[in-house]
Design a protein around this motif. Structure first.
Motif, PDB file in Angstrom:
ATOM      1  N   ARG A  45       1.377  -3.143  -2.658  1.00  0.00           N
ATOM      2  CA  ARG A  45       0.793  -1.856  -3.070  1.00  0.00           C
ATOM      3  C   ARG A  45      -0.698  -1.827  -2.756  1.00  0.00           C
ATOM      4  NH1 ARG A  45       1.700   2.529  -6.448  1.00  0.00           N
ATOM      5  NH2 ARG A  45      -0.009   2.632  -7.916  1.00  0.00           N
ATOM      6  N   PHE A  49      -2.508   0.828  -0.318  1.00  0.00           N
ATOM      7  CA  PHE A  49      -3.542   1.704  -0.869  1.00  0.00           C
ATOM      8  C   PHE A  49      -4.901   1.459  -0.240  1.00  0.00           C
ATOM      9  CE2 PHE A  49      -0.599   3.333  -3.851  1.00  0.00           C
ATOM     10  CZ  PHE A  49      -1.119   4.559  -4.194  1.00  0.00           C
ATOM     11  N   LEU A  52      -4.769   3.708   2.648  1.00  0.00           N
ATOM     12  CA  LEU A  52      -4.787   5.111   2.222  1.00  0.00           C
ATOM     13  C   LEU A  52      -6.171   5.511   1.710  1.00  0.00           C
ATOM     14  CD1 LEU A  52      -2.969   7.549   1.834  1.00  0.00           C
ATOM     15  CD2 LEU A  52      -2.473   6.744  -0.447  1.00  0.00           C
ATOM     16  N   VAL A  53      -6.743   4.665   0.877  1.00  0.00           N
ATOM     17  CA  VAL A  53      -8.043   4.984   0.287  1.00  0.00           C
ATOM     18  C   VAL A  53      -9.132   4.954   1.350  1.00  0.00           C
ATOM     19  CG1 VAL A  53      -9.764   4.169  -1.354  1.00  0.00           C
ATOM     20  CG2 VAL A  53      -7.386   4.225  -1.996  1.00  0.00           C
ATOM     21  N   THR A  71      -2.379  13.111  -0.304  1.00  0.00           N
ATOM     22  CA  THR A  71      -1.049  12.609  -0.641  1.00  0.00           C
ATOM     23  C   THR A  71       0.032  13.352   0.138  1.00  0.00           C
ATOM     24  OG1 THR A  71      -1.180  14.040  -2.543  1.00  0.00           O
ATOM     25  CG2 THR A  71      -1.434  11.709  -2.935  1.00  0.00           C
ATOM     26  N   TYR A  74       0.364  11.379   3.217  1.00  0.00           N
ATOM     27  CA  TYR A  74       1.003  10.135   2.792  1.00  0.00           C
ATOM     28  C   TYR A  74       2.508  10.367   2.614  1.00  0.00           C
ATOM     29  CZ  TYR A  74       1.462   6.042  -0.356  1.00  0.00           C
ATOM     30  OH  TYR A  74       1.803   4.878  -0.964  1.00  0.00           O
ATOM     31  N   ASN A 249       4.502   2.282   3.101  1.00  0.00           N
ATOM     32  CA  ASN A 249       4.977   2.354   1.723  1.00  0.00           C
ATOM     33  C   ASN A 249       6.490   2.534   1.676  1.00  0.00           C
ATOM     34  OD1 ASN A 249       4.592   2.546  -1.103  1.00  0.00           O
ATOM     35  ND2 ASN A 249       4.934   4.749  -0.938  1.00  0.00           N
ATOM     36  N   ILE A 266      -1.180  10.614  -7.937  1.00  0.00           N
ATOM     37  CA  ILE A 266      -1.564   9.663  -6.899  1.00  0.00           C
ATOM     38  C   ILE A 266      -2.847  10.123  -6.231  1.00  0.00           C
ATOM     39  CG2 ILE A 266      -0.844   8.610  -4.726  1.00  0.00           C
ATOM     40  CD1 ILE A 266       1.921   8.565  -5.744  1.00  0.00           C
ATOM     41  N   ASP A 269      -5.537   9.147  -8.416  1.00  0.00           N
ATOM     42  CA  ASP A 269      -5.749   7.699  -8.300  1.00  0.00           C
ATOM     43  C   ASP A 269      -6.618   7.385  -7.092  1.00  0.00           C
ATOM     44  OD1 ASP A 269      -4.142   7.454 -10.444  1.00  0.00           O
ATOM     45  OD2 ASP A 269      -2.440   6.564  -9.413  1.00  0.00           O
ATOM     46  N   ILE A 270      -6.288   8.026  -5.953  1.00  0.00           N
ATOM     47  CA  ILE A 270      -7.051   7.769  -4.728  1.00  0.00           C
ATOM     48  C   ILE A 270      -8.513   8.135  -4.939  1.00  0.00           C
ATOM     49  CG2 ILE A 270      -7.306   8.393  -2.306  1.00  0.00           C
ATOM     50  CD1 ILE A 270      -4.368   8.996  -2.218  1.00  0.00           C
ATOM     51  N   ALA A 289      -9.458  -0.073  -4.447  1.00  0.00           N
ATOM     52  CA  ALA A 289      -7.998  -0.113  -4.518  1.00  0.00           C
ATOM     53  C   ALA A 289      -7.531  -1.376  -5.231  1.00  0.00           C
ATOM     54  CB  ALA A 289      -7.406  -0.047  -3.114  1.00  0.00           C
ATOM     55  N   ILE A 293      -5.552  -1.118  -8.826  1.00  0.00           N
ATOM     56  CA  ILE A 293      -4.130  -1.482  -8.940  1.00  0.00           C
ATOM     57  C   ILE A 293      -3.947  -2.681  -9.845  1.00  0.00           C
ATOM     58  CG2 ILE A 293      -2.142  -2.275  -7.619  1.00  0.00           C
ATOM     59  CD1 ILE A 293      -3.158  -0.401  -5.402  1.00  0.00           C
TER      60      ILE A 293
END
Lengths: 352, 336
Positions: A45, A49, A52-53, A71, A74, A249, A266, A269-270, A289, A293
């Motif tokens: 994860r 991430f 992604l981040v 997202t 994503y 993912n 999500i 979160d990012i 990240a 997490i």
């Protein structure tokens, strides 16, 4: 060698270098060093991430665009690979096809949204992406014949990535090299490659123009750079990387559904990871990240203990309830926007 | 309505009536598609009621944005908090709400609304002073800060009221529908339309007939000029922010009774529609916001009936169409 790999963008702080090294080594040896399903899940994860981040930081930190549709891209990646594997069975061809379709759809959508709304101001773009992303999430859960609705889709992955598969007959360093471990290393290496690629992009002349636009778009335009082109290009690039992160993912989870890819939580979160880690530097994405997490997985246990310890005092147990971890990260987020807008990485670099 | 200069010397402002025609236009276009007249009437009234609720919520947001260029992503929190504050009245006064008497029910509803408005207004004041004041003029930080405020507020609701869903039953006298021939109109929707019209009327009067309203409108058009004339626009802004938060609280109560259940993310659900509404309306214009709310709610209701799968997509489509016609929204504000 290292300089070339990092595109001349060294951490520039001893503490930060050590932290990054710890994260890198920790992720590289995670299956061997931390046995157990939860540890390897957490590590995978973190890898996904980080990509992604970092791609979101390309927008928020480097170009100064606030998008709430990250997202969505994503999710497009995750659904592209997931639905293709679901429909065509677990082969590499299906992954390739899904990846290709997802990339085309994602980039085209990013291009369309960018052309439509990047000409106007940051706030407008933020609102439009929020609306488009939520419409996409609704669409994904409504078209349940195709996407599986709220339940999502579980699918088979190629033979070599399945948990039952053994790469070697004998355990290596006391660990069976199962399909899960192979998948983990696939995710890890892909994440590493994508991260280094983004590092290359932000330290290229193109990346400098993006930073110029962030600092003063009027002046950048006056210097002869068409800001709309650069913003749209950054938007498409970030979308493409987010699509790839979504694919990773999906491969890791062997499942795709709205809750793990498209939900607004999500997105938040990012946002928290980028800001807490540090905007405008890709290392911030790594630190943010990883911390976030780890907190998500392990802070809750700590808070559970604290909540139990403070039983009897009014309100305090509720404040420390394990489900309220987001409250504390939210407070940290607000404080970091005020007091250290460059995040943890910016802090560390300034001290150095 | 053309620009014939009258005795006072100032030319009259040309009245832009085209956007206002969109709402009846949409109703007329939808009628043959839906076919049955009674269904159409029911859908229309329901859409108008929903539009009023959205307008109540969105009006504060659009003024706050117009006046100080602050887009409050945390606006949704006031919706949720308003709805939860109503519980303070609804729970102890449950017999009032359960009784089958219109005056008692209305009194309860009004009390709940008052508590919710006062509470969310006070919270709005704190929110403005603590979170937004330090970041005036910095758009990026505003978006981030108000998002952070939203997260913290939602989590605090969980802390204070718990994470589980709360039932919020509709007062007994508001249940059921009134039928005219074969047209059924839910009573609660009528009440929502009435409250919405009262709010719109009050707002219209304040904005157009009072000095404060004049200052607010002038501030939206050109804040610097108002400051140069010696008025403190920031003080005005705080007032508007508090009023906007209170209205969001009112909208939250209405919305919670409409859905009859209450969760902490109730505000977040409505916010998407609210954003679409204020973009359509032209970011800062109350009239545009009113029309936008009606258009969005009517479109949502009609498409939910005609093609349920694309109901939410229809709002995006509506926004795209409106922006293609008028890129800055129905009633663009001069300085933008």
């Amino acid at each position: 060698m290292l300089r070339t790999l990092l595109s001349d963008d060294l951490p520039k702080s001893r503490v930060l270098s050590v932290l990054l090294l710890v994260v890198f080594v920790g992720l590289a040896v995670a299956p061997f060093a931390f046995p157990g399903a939860q540890a390897i899940n957490t590590a995978a994860r973190i890898c996904v991430f980080i990509v992604l981040v970092a791609s979101y930081d390309l927008l928020l930190g480097y170009t100064g665009i606030v998008s709430f549709a990250h997202t969505m891209f994503y999710g497009i990646g995750a659904y592209g690979v997931g639905l293709s594997l679901f429909a065509l069975g677990g082969g590499w061809g299906a992954i390739g096809l899904g990846l290709l379709v997802a990339l085309v759809v994602g980039v085209a959508l990013a291009f369309a949204i960018g052309l439509f709304s990047l000409r106007v101001r940051a706030i407008f773009y933020a609102m439009i992406t929020l609306a488009v992303a939520s419409a996409f999430a609704i669409l994904a859960s409504q078209l349940s014949e195709i996407t599986g609705g709220e339940d999502g889709r579980s699918f088979r992955v190629p033979e070599i990535l399945r948990p039952g598969f053994r790469l070697f007959a004998e355990p290596v360093l006391g660990l069976d090299i199962s399909g899960r471990v192979v998948t983990y290393y696939l995710v890890f290496l892909a994440a590493l490659a994508l991260f280094l690629m983004m590092l290359r992009v932000v330290n290229s002349p193109f990346g400098r123009v993006l930073q110029a636009i962030r600092e003063n778009d009027f002046r950048a335009e006056a210097l002869g750079y068409r800001t709309v082109y650069y913003r749209t290009a950054a938007n498409c690039l970030a979308a493409a990387v987010a699509v790839l992160a979504g694919c990773l993912n999906a491969l890791w989870l062997r499942y795709t559904g709205p809750a793990v890819t498209l939900s607004l939580e999500i997105m938040l979160d990012i946002l928290l990871m980028v800001v807490i880690g540090g905007m405008g530097t890709l290392y911030g994405a790594v630190i943010g990240a990883t911390l976030f997490i780890l907190a998500q997985n392990y802070l809750q246990k700590l808070m559970g203990a604290a909540s139990a310890a403070t039983k009897g005092i009014p309100l305090l147990p509720q404040l420390l309830h394990p489900d309220r971890w987001l409250l504390w990260l939210g407070v940290l987020f607000v404080l970091s926007v005020y007091f250290f807008p460059t995040g943890i990485v910016g802090r560390l670099r300034r001290k150095a | 309505m053309t620009s014939a200069a009258d005795d006072t010397g100032l030319p009259r402002v040309k009245l832009d009536y085209l956007p206002a025609l969109l709402v009846p236009g949409l109703m007329i276009v939808a009628a043959p598609l839906i076919g049955s007249g009674s269904t159409w009437a029911t859908l229309t009234v329901a859409g108008l009621a929903m539009g009023m609720m959205i307008f109540i919520i969105a009006s504060g947001l659009t003024l706050v944005f117009g006046l100080m260029d602050v887009l409050n992503f945390g606006h949704g929190a006031f919706i949720s908090i308003g709805a939860y504050l109503a519980l303070i009245v609804v729970v102890p006064l449950a017999p009032w709400f359960a009784a089958d008497s219109l005056p008692l029910n209305l009194a309860g509803l009004l009390l709940a609304i008052l508590v919710a408005m006062a509470g969310s207004g006070a919270l709005g004041y704190a929110f403005e002073r603590v979170l937004i004041m330090p970041v005036y003029g910095q758009h990026l930080k505003q978006i981030l800060i108000t998002m952070g405020g939203l997260i913290v507020a939602e989590q605090m609701i969980h802390v204070v009221w718990g994470a589980q869903q709360v039932a919020m039953p509709l007062p007994t006298a508001f249940r059921g529908a009134i039928t005219f021939g074969d047209i059924a109109v839910e009573k609660y929707r009528l009440i929502a339309v009435c409250i919405g019209l009262v709010v719109f009327g009050a707002m219209f009067l304040v904005l157009n007939r009072t000095k404060i309203g004049l200052l607010i409108r002038a501030g939206v058009e050109n804040g610097e000029m108002v400051e140069a004339l010696g008025y403190r626009i920031r003080r005005l802004f705080v007032g508007v922010f508090v009023a906007g938060s209170a209205l969001a609280g009112l909208g939250g109560v209405m919305w919670a009774f409409y859905r009859e259940t209450l969760t902490a993310n109730i505000g977040g659900e409505v916010m998407i529609m609210v954003f679409i509404v204020i973009i359509i309306g032209g970011l800062g214009s109350v009239g545009g916001c009113f029309l936008g709310a009606l258009l969005v709610a009517l479109t949502a209701n009609y498409t939910a009936f005609l093609a349920p799968k694309v109901a939410l997509g229809s709002n995006i489509l509506l926004m795209v169409l409106v922006l293609m016609w008028r890129p800055m929204g129905l009633y663009p504000v001069a300085k933008r």
